[in-house]
Design a protein around this motif. Structure first.
Motif, mmCIF file in Angstrom:
data_model
loop_
_atom_site.group_PDB
_atom_site.id
_atom_site.type_symbol
_atom_site.label_atom_id
_atom_site.label_comp_id
_atom_site.label_asym_id
_atom_site.label_seq_id
_atom_site.Cartn_x
_atom_site.Cartn_y
_atom_site.Cartn_z
ATOM 1 N N ASN A 29 0.801 -1.232 0.000
ATOM 2 C CA ASN A 29 0.000 0.000 0.000
ATOM 3 C C ASN A 29 0.832 1.280 0.000
ATOM 4 O OD1 ASN A 29 -2.537 -1.321 -0.058
ATOM 5 N ND2 ASN A 29 -2.259 -1.833 2.089
ATOM 6 N N ARG A 54 -2.093 4.572 2.427
ATOM 7 C CA ARG A 54 -2.983 4.451 3.580
ATOM 8 C C ARG A 54 -3.459 5.823 4.055
ATOM 9 N NH1 ARG A 54 1.034 1.085 7.116
ATOM 10 N NH2 ARG A 54 2.223 2.815 6.285
ATOM 11 N N CYS A 124 -5.615 -0.803 -4.790
ATOM 12 C CA CYS A 124 -4.954 -0.578 -3.489
ATOM 13 C C CYS A 124 -5.844 0.267 -2.587
ATOM 14 C CB CYS A 124 -3.627 0.151 -3.674
ATOM 15 S SG CYS A 124 -2.261 -0.902 -4.127
ATOM 16 N N VAL A 128 -7.404 -0.454 1.092
ATOM 17 C CA VAL A 128 -7.126 0.433 2.230
ATOM 18 C C VAL A 128 -8.443 0.936 2.833
ATOM 19 C CG1 VAL A 128 -6.208 2.702 2.850
ATOM 20 C CG2 VAL A 128 -4.835 1.151 1.468
#
Length: 133
Positions: A29, A54, A124, A128
């Protein structure tokens, strides 16, 4: 998801904006970037920088508007993180006593590569977001 390749990143240098071509790799991430592909392979070389997905305020990566950037195949990521000592306002960052927001403009070499990067990054971000809720 992981992905590797060149992206050209708009960065601030001495108060001015500059486009720098970097070798990028999406892992854990984060987007890590180096000057050259061999720098990633050489484990002794620390990444030149990283973008932590993130902390991404952007829920879905999309093509940059012409107002943000006239460069073709560019997309935008906005990262919001806790302010650190030394953070200051610039052409790509806005900071206050609590948070610093950085607007990353990332440009792929072709339309096809831009689509691939955006797909990987959106996957991604989906991961997240689902972990954060």
């Amino acid at each position: 998801p992981s992905h590797k390749g060149f992206l050209t990143i708009f960065q601030e240098e001495s108060g001015l904006g500059a486009w720098n071509r970097r070798w990028c790799s999406v892992q854990d991430n984060k987007i890590y970037y180096w000057l050259y592909p061999e720098d990633e392979v050489n484990m002794n070389k620390e990444p030149h920088g990283e973008i932590d997905l993130r902390n991404c305020k952007t829920e879905r990566v999309s093509v940059a508007s012409r107002l943000d950037c006239a460069r073709p195949n560019t997309f935008v990521l906005v990262i919001l993180a806790a302010s650190q000592p030394g953070d200051r306002n610039s052409i790509i960052t806005e900071t206050n006593s609590k948070t610093t927001q950085t607007k990353y403009l990332l440009s792929a070499d072709s339309r096809e590569e831009r689509k691939q990067w955006m797909e990987v990054l959106n996957n991604c971000l989906l991961t997240v977001l689902s972990w954060n809720h």
